[in-house]
Design a protein around this motif. Structure first.
Motif, mmCIF file in Angstrom:
data_model
loop_
_atom_site.group_PDB
_atom_site.id
_atom_site.type_symbol
_atom_site.label_atom_id
_atom_site.label_comp_id
_atom_site.label_asym_id
_atom_site.label_seq_id
_atom_site.Cartn_x
_atom_site.Cartn_y
_atom_site.Cartn_z
ATOM 1 N N ILE A 128 0.810 -1.210 0.000
ATOM 2 C CA ILE A 128 0.000 0.000 0.000
ATOM 3 C C ILE A 128 0.847 1.266 0.000
ATOM 4 O O ILE A 128 0.334 2.377 0.158
ATOM 5 C CB ILE A 128 -0.969 0.001 1.195
ATOM 6 N N GLY A 129 2.170 1.108 -0.138
ATOM 7 C CA GLY A 129 3.042 2.269 -0.277
ATOM 8 C C GLY A 129 3.368 2.986 1.010
ATOM 9 O O GLY A 129 3.703 4.174 0.996
ATOM 10 N N VAL A 130 3.312 2.285 2.153
ATOM 11 C CA VAL A 130 3.652 2.885 3.441
ATOM 12 C C VAL A 130 4.998 2.344 3.892
ATOM 13 O O VAL A 130 5.145 1.150 4.130
ATOM 14 C CB VAL A 130 2.580 2.575 4.509
ATOM 15 N N SER A 131 6.002 3.220 3.994
ATOM 16 C CA SER A 131 7.345 2.776 4.367
ATOM 17 C C SER A 131 7.868 3.434 5.635
ATOM 18 O O SER A 131 8.879 3.006 6.181
ATOM 19 C CB SER A 131 8.330 3.061 3.219
ATOM 20 N N SER A 132 7.213 4.473 6.126
ATOM 21 C CA SER A 132 7.703 5.158 7.322
ATOM 22 C C SER A 132 6.546 5.830 8.038
ATOM 23 O O SER A 132 5.469 6.036 7.471
ATOM 24 C CB SER A 132 8.771 6.201 6.958
ATOM 25 N N SER A 133 6.803 6.187 9.311
ATOM 26 C CA SER A 133 5.803 6.886 10.105
ATOM 27 C C SER A 133 5.783 8.363 9.752
ATOM 28 O O SER A 133 6.703 8.884 9.113
ATOM 29 C CB SER A 133 6.100 6.707 11.598
ATOM 30 N N LEU A 134 4.742 9.039 10.204
ATOM 31 C CA LEU A 134 4.595 10.466 9.916
ATOM 32 C C LEU A 134 5.413 11.286 10.905
ATOM 33 O O LEU A 134 5.144 11.259 12.111
ATOM 34 C CB LEU A 134 3.122 10.860 10.025
ATOM 35 N N PRO A 135 6.413 12.046 10.447
ATOM 36 C CA PRO A 135 7.207 12.882 11.346
ATOM 37 C C PRO A 135 6.592 14.281 11.487
ATOM 38 O O PRO A 135 7.152 15.279 11.057
ATOM 39 C CB PRO A 135 8.562 12.946 10.635
ATOM 40 N N GLY A 136 5.403 14.333 12.055
ATOM 41 C CA GLY A 136 4.719 15.617 12.143
ATOM 42 C C GLY A 136 3.551 15.559 13.107
ATOM 43 O O GLY A 136 3.484 14.688 13.979
ATOM 44 N N CYS A 137 2.616 16.474 12.963
ATOM 45 C CA CYS A 137 1.501 16.624 13.898
ATOM 46 C C CYS A 137 0.161 16.446 13.199
ATOM 47 O O CYS A 137 -0.012 16.828 12.046
ATOM 48 C CB CYS A 137 1.546 18.013 14.548
ATOM 49 N N LEU A 138 -0.779 15.874 13.938
ATOM 50 C CA LEU A 138 -2.157 15.721 13.479
ATOM 51 C C LEU A 138 -3.101 16.304 14.526
ATOM 52 O O LEU A 138 -2.839 16.215 15.724
ATOM 53 C CB LEU A 138 -2.510 14.236 13.287
ATOM 54 N N ARG A 139 -4.208 16.876 14.057
ATOM 55 C CA ARG A 139 -5.236 17.345 14.976
ATOM 56 C C ARG A 139 -6.581 17.368 14.245
ATOM 57 O O ARG A 139 -6.630 17.323 13.012
ATOM 58 C CB ARG A 139 -4.912 18.745 15.513
ATOM 59 N N SER A 140 -7.653 17.394 15.021
ATOM 60 C CA SER A 140 -9.020 17.498 14.479
ATOM 61 C C SER A 140 -9.287 16.453 13.401
ATOM 62 O O SER A 140 -9.738 16.757 12.296
ATOM 63 C CB SER A 140 -9.259 18.907 13.911
ATOM 64 N N VAL A 141 -9.030 15.196 13.728
ATOM 65 C CA VAL A 141 -9.241 14.105 12.781
ATOM 66 C C VAL A 141 -10.681 13.605 12.889
ATOM 67 O O VAL A 141 -11.168 13.322 13.989
ATOM 68 C CB VAL A 141 -8.266 12.940 13.055
ATOM 69 N N SER A 142 -11.365 13.490 11.772
ATOM 70 C CA SER A 142 -12.736 12.965 11.762
ATOM 71 C C SER A 142 -12.877 11.914 10.679
ATOM 72 O O SER A 142 -12.189 11.959 9.650
ATOM 73 C CB SER A 142 -13.760 14.081 11.543
ATOM 74 N N LEU A 143 -13.769 10.964 10.924
ATOM 75 C CA LEU A 143 -14.031 9.889 9.975
ATOM 76 C C LEU A 143 -15.540 9.788 9.785
ATOM 77 O O LEU A 143 -16.285 9.565 10.751
ATOM 78 C CB LEU A 143 -13.470 8.567 10.510
ATOM 79 N N ASN A 144 -15.981 10.005 8.542
ATOM 80 C CA ASN A 144 -17.419 9.996 8.222
ATOM 81 C C ASN A 144 -18.209 10.932 9.137
ATOM 82 O O ASN A 144 -19.306 10.606 9.604
ATOM 83 C CB ASN A 144 -17.978 8.580 8.322
ATOM 84 N N GLY A 145 -17.610 12.097 9.412
ATOM 85 C CA GLY A 145 -18.292 13.115 10.197
ATOM 86 C C GLY A 145 -18.146 12.993 11.694
ATOM 87 O O GLY A 145 -18.606 13.866 12.442
#
Length: 315
Positions: free
Chosen positions: A96-113
């Motif tokens: 699926i093309g994933v080789s490394s983790s995300l080196p950053g920040c996430l916020r306000s994540v929503s899934l299907n609202g």
């Protein structure tokens, strides 16, 4: 990175970064489709919206015109587990093309609202707080460590380590390299001063800085060097030295990994006198031996816990 997938990764949705751009990929069972955004790796917050339907995938960044691509399939058949930021050990993300983790920040994540509560994950590994303002370096929160050179590092007769540090704690471990016996090297903060310890097999030799306390929240530069006949330590340009009182023993025959900021409870370190993990920032780490001068990149460490490898909070 955000991932929804089935156990065999036949159906999946992946939202991540590729070459500094947001990439949305999906497969509904009849072949993958993907779209890319413009460049977003500029250190600023960006708003991302991704949609997957039976006919298309759509990606919008910062309210721009959506990037779309056609997709074939009837529905998305995935497991109930949602991965954020990376994949756990044992999960191969190559297809699926994933080789490394995300080196950053996430916020306000929503899934299907539905807004996801990121403070209560089912499980997490090496997830730390984001900093409002950051600077170059690696942040250690005092609870873990970084492990590099997993196959073992041999100090030998000559070795030097250089780094810059910033901390407000009077105790903490910078570096530990040991053996199963007594040979070892340790670099630590004790009572607000840098202490450099070496054991070539005959006994520990210690060298300590003096002067103003170094746990003042400012950046300090240190170089610790071991030779056959003694130790030298430089802290912000001030030099300290100590002779090796055991001339028959000149080489530290270490064979364990390099530990930064602390070490596991199951591991013995023969040249560290404190157990407290380092809390603060490290940058510009280098380890030198004879003609080899190696930068230590924490983002490629064998193991990280309690460490943000590519970001420090600004002072």
């Amino acid at each position: 990175m955000l991932l929804l997938s089935d156990a065999k990764q036949m159906d999946f949705v992946v939202l991540g970064l590729r070459g500094g751009r947001v990439r949305l990929s999906a497969d509904l069972g009849k072949g993958p489709a993907s779209v890319l955004s413009t460049t977003v790796n500029d250190g600023h917050w960006h708003s991302v919206s991704a949609e997957v339907s039976r006919r298309s995938v759509s990606l919008t960044v910062d309210g721009s015109r959506p990037a779309t691509a056609s997709i074939k399939g009837n529905h998305l058949d995935v497991d109930r587990t949602l991965f954020l930021g990376g994949l756990p050990a044992g999960v191969n993300g190559r297809r699926i093309g994933v080789s490394s983790s995300l080196p950053g920040c996430l916020r306000s994540v929503s899934l299907n609202g539905t807004i996801l509560d990121l403070s209560k994950p089912f499980s997490q590994h090496d997830v730390t707080s984001c900093f409002t303002k950051d600077q170059t370096g690696s942040y250690f929160n005092g609870s873990g460590h970084a492990e590099l050179m997993h196959d073992g590092y041999k100090v030998g007769a000559d070795m030097a380590v250089s780094l810059e540090f910033r901390t407000s704690q009077s105790e903490g471990i910078f570096l530990g390299i040991s053996s199963a016996k007594v040979d070892a090297v340790g670099l630590e903060m004790v009572d607000g001063q840098v202490v450099f310890n070496v054991n070539n097999g005959a006994g520990r030799v210690a060298l300590r800085s003096t002067g103003p306390l170094l746990c003042d929240g400012r950046w300090h530069h240190l170089v610790a060097r071991k030779t056959k006949h003694g130790l030298t330590l430089s802290v912000d340009g001030t030099q300290y030295s100590a002779a090796n009182p055991y001339p028959q023993s000149t080489s530290a025959e270490t064979n364990n990994p390099v530990y930064l900021g602390g070490f596991p409870a199951s591991v013995k370190q023969n040249c560290l006198s404190v157990r407290s993990g380092f809390r603060g920032c490290l940058r510009n780490l280098r380890l030198a031996r004879s003609h080899l001068n190696l930068p230590l990149h924490l983002s490629s460490a064998h193991f990280l816990s309690g460490v943000t490898p590519d970001s420090c909070p600004a002072s």
